[in-house]
Design an enzyme around this catalytic site. Structure first.
Site, short mmCIF file in Angstrom:
data_model
loop_
_atom_site.label_atom_id
_atom_site.label_comp_id
_atom_site.label_asym_id
_atom_site.label_seq_id
_atom_site.Cartn_x
_atom_site.Cartn_y
_atom_site.Cartn_z
CD1 TRP A 78 -8.80 22.90 -10.75
CD2 TRP A 78 -8.11 23.87 -8.94
NE1 TRP A 78 -9.16 24.30 -10.82
CE2 TRP A 78 -8.55 24.82 -9.78
CE3 TRP A 78 -7.39 24.25 -7.73
CZ2 TRP A 78 -8.60 26.23 -9.35
CZ3 TRP A 78 -7.23 25.82 -7.29
CH2 TRP A 78 -8.04 26.79 -8.13
NE ARG A 92 8.14 14.88 -21.56
CZ ARG A 92 7.76 14.45 -22.62
NH1 ARG A 92 6.54 14.58 -23.17
NH2 ARG A 92 8.75 13.80 -23.48
CG ASP A 180 -19.80 25.59 -18.33
OD1 ASP A 180 -20.28 25.55 -17.32
OD2 ASP A 180 -19.43 24.71 -19.27
NE ARG A 191 -12.55 19.72 -5.29
CZ ARG A 191 -12.16 18.33 -5.04
NH1 ARG A 191 -11.77 18.20 -3.66
NH2 ARG A 191 -11.79 17.46 -5.87
C1 LIG Z 1 -14.41 16.06 -0.14
C2 LIG Z 1 -14.12 15.29 -1.47
C3 LIG Z 1 -13.41 14.18 -1.52
C4 LIG Z 1 -12.89 12.99 -2.35
N1 LIG Z 1 -12.15 11.97 -2.26
C5 LIG Z 1 -11.74 11.41 -3.51
C6 LIG Z 1 -11.12 10.24 -3.42
O1 LIG Z 1 -10.93 9.91 -2.19
N2 LIG Z 1 -10.68 9.64 -4.13
C7 LIG Z 1 -10.89 10.09 -5.60
O2 LIG Z 1 -10.66 9.35 -6.56
N3 LIG Z 1 -11.58 11.17 -5.85
C8 LIG Z 1 -12.15 11.98 -4.72
N4 LIG Z 1 -12.65 12.91 -5.04
C9 LIG Z 1 -13.08 13.47 -6.21
C10 LIG Z 1 -14.42 13.37 -6.71
O3 LIG Z 1 -14.86 11.93 -6.64
C11 LIG Z 1 -14.91 13.79 -8.04
O4 LIG Z 1 -14.04 13.17 -8.83
C12 LIG Z 1 -14.50 15.32 -8.09
O5 LIG Z 1 -15.13 16.02 -6.88
C13 LIG Z 1 -14.97 15.80 -9.41
O6 LIG Z 1 -16.45 15.91 -9.37
P1 LIG Z 1 -17.56 15.70 -10.77
O7 LIG Z 1 -17.23 14.38 -11.21
O8 LIG Z 1 -18.64 15.93 -10.15
O9 LIG Z 1 -16.94 16.90 -11.46
P2 LIG Z 1 -16.67 17.09 -12.92
O10 LIG Z 1 -15.62 16.25 -13.67
O11 LIG Z 1 -16.46 18.38 -13.40
O12 LIG Z 1 -18.00 16.73 -13.71
C14 LIG Z 1 -18.77 17.42 -13.62
C15 LIG Z 1 -20.49 16.60 -13.92
O13 LIG Z 1 -20.15 16.21 -15.26
C16 LIG Z 1 -20.92 14.96 -15.32
N5 LIG Z 1 -19.73 14.21 -15.63
C17 LIG Z 1 -18.35 14.47 -16.12
N6 LIG Z 1 -17.63 13.47 -16.55
C18 LIG Z 1 -18.62 12.34 -16.56
C19 LIG Z 1 -18.66 11.16 -17.05
N7 LIG Z 1 -17.35 10.47 -17.62
N8 LIG Z 1 -19.57 10.09 -16.87
C20 LIG Z 1 -20.94 10.56 -16.53
N9 LIG Z 1 -20.83 11.88 -16.04
C21 LIG Z 1 -19.84 12.87 -16.22
C22 LIG Z 1 -21.16 14.53 -13.74
O14 LIG Z 1 -22.54 15.03 -13.63
C23 LIG Z 1 -20.38 15.35 -13.00
O15 LIG Z 1 -20.84 15.60 -11.59
C24 LIG Z 1 -13.05 13.71 -3.75
C25 LIG Z 1 -13.97 14.82 -3.99
C26 LIG Z 1 -14.29 15.71 -2.98
C27 LIG Z 1 -14.94 17.03 -2.94
#
Ligand SMILES: Cc1cc2nc3c(=O)[nH]c(=O)nc-3n(C[C@H](O)[C@H](O)[C@H](O)COP(=O)(O)OP(=O)(O)OC[C@H]3O[C@@H](n4cnc5c(N)ncnc54)[C@H](O)[C@@H]3O)c2cc1C
Length: 272
Positions: A78, A92, A180, A191
């Site tokens: 999450w 803690r 948001d 998810r």
């Molecule tokens: C089915 C599934 C399998 C997964 N398996 C793995 C796994 O094996 N290992 C693992 O580590 N993770 C895994 N994840 C997690 C996945 O890689 C993402 O970290 C997670 O889904 C959050 O997505 P997000 O970064 O798009 O979302 P958020 O963190 O909410 O970000 C939303 C959007 O904001 C932008 N953003 C946020 N932060 C940045 C940044 N620093 N730089 C540039 N743009 C940014 C991007 O456009 C991003 O899409 C998995 C996720 C899913 C759904």
């Protein structure tokens, strides 16, 4: 504060607060073209247009705050969604209660051969019982160790921040989570997907119900244009265009005249 929606064996999602509604979204969107709150088109049409075109900043005018209780391994997935704010119970500060997630038998599955991150068919009932027993005994033993360490084996109290290290990933944790609407829909799209692990998907389903009640037109547009839509690659589009080359339309494409026009433009077909 609303009633909690029960999730898994001891978890829940409880709506704490929302900020903004669909009117806030359309008001913000209309500022874009300096028409204030003037109703140049109906709210539904405008919200669908925003969703279709990825004009997402007006969705950020709305926020949702929930109280969630979930197993730690769900919380780890999450919190990868970085665009939210959260505050979690402190292991803690507090002695964590003895509450563990135990999967139902039909959630104990064989390792999938296709998807290395997922399961396939449920295992037999007898194997599932063994797995449940091992998980339950392990969790109870871990919790007993936690209590023993806290009490320092009768010699001295040991810090909670150290004792918690023996607790398993199935232990429940709680957090307040605020996000948001734009980023919430992104979370839900990832998810609610069948590739997401069942145990986080059921939380997404509970949140989806809250969103549907809160902003029903946004939800409808999200389902139509994001959740049940599919982006095609250039190569896939080439195939679609070839397959539909002789298709002239039979009136079955649903949507406003503009949506229908956009569909035909995308697949380069003649509009019927
Ligand atoms: C089915 C599934 C399998 C997964 N398996 C793995 C796994 O094996 N290992 C693992 O580590 N993770 C895994 N994840 C997690 C996945 O890689 C993402 O970290 C997670 O889904 C959050 O997505 P997000 O970064 O798009 O979302 P958020 O963190 O909410 O970000 C939303 C959007 O904001 C932008 N953003 C946020 N932060 C940045 C940044 N620093 N730089 C540039 N743009 C940014 C991007 O456009 C991003 O899409 C998995 C996720 C899913 C759904």
């Amino acid at each position: 504060m609303s009633d909690a929606i029960k999730v898994l064996d001891h978890g829940f999602v409880r709506l704490v607060d929302t900020m903004g509604d669909e009117q806030a979204i359309v008001d913000a969107a209309r500022v874009s073209y300096q028409q204030g709150t003037q109703k140049t088109r109906n709210n539904r049409g405008l919200i669908r247009y925003l969703m279709r075109r990825g004009h997402t900043s007006p969705l950020e005018m709305c926020e949702l705050k929930i109280h969630v209780k979930m197993p730690i391994f769900v919380a780890r997935q999450w919190i990868r969604h970085r665009t939210a704010s959260l505050n979690e119970v402190s292991g803690r500060y507090s002695v964590l209660p003895s509450e563990f997630y135990l999967p139902e038998k039909d959630c104990i599955k064989m390792q999938s051969k296709q998807n290395k991150q997922g399961g396939s068919e449920p295992v037999s009932s007898s194997i599932a019982s063994v797995v449940q027993d091992v998980m339950k005994e392990g969790a109870l033993q871990n919790y007993q160790d936690y209590e023993n360490i806290l009490q320092g084996y009768g010699v001295c109290e040991i810090a909670r921040e150290t004792a918690r290290m023996v607790l398993p990933l199935s232990l429940y944790t709680e957090m307040y989570w605020k996000i948001d609407l734009h980023n919430l829909l992104h979370f839900l799209r990832l998810r609610l997907d069948s590739h997401a692990q069942y145990e986080i998907r059921v939380y997404a389903e509970a949140i989806a119900k809250i969103v549907q009640d809160w902003v029903p037109i946004v939800w409808e547009a999200f389902v139509d244009y994001k959740l049940e839509a599919h982006p095609f690659s250039r190569q896939e589009m080439d195939v679609i265009r070839r397959v539909f080359a002789s298709y002239e339309g039979d009136g079955s494409v649903q949507g406003t005249p503009r949506e229908v026009r956009e569909f035909f433009a995308a697949v380069a077909l003649k509009e019927s």
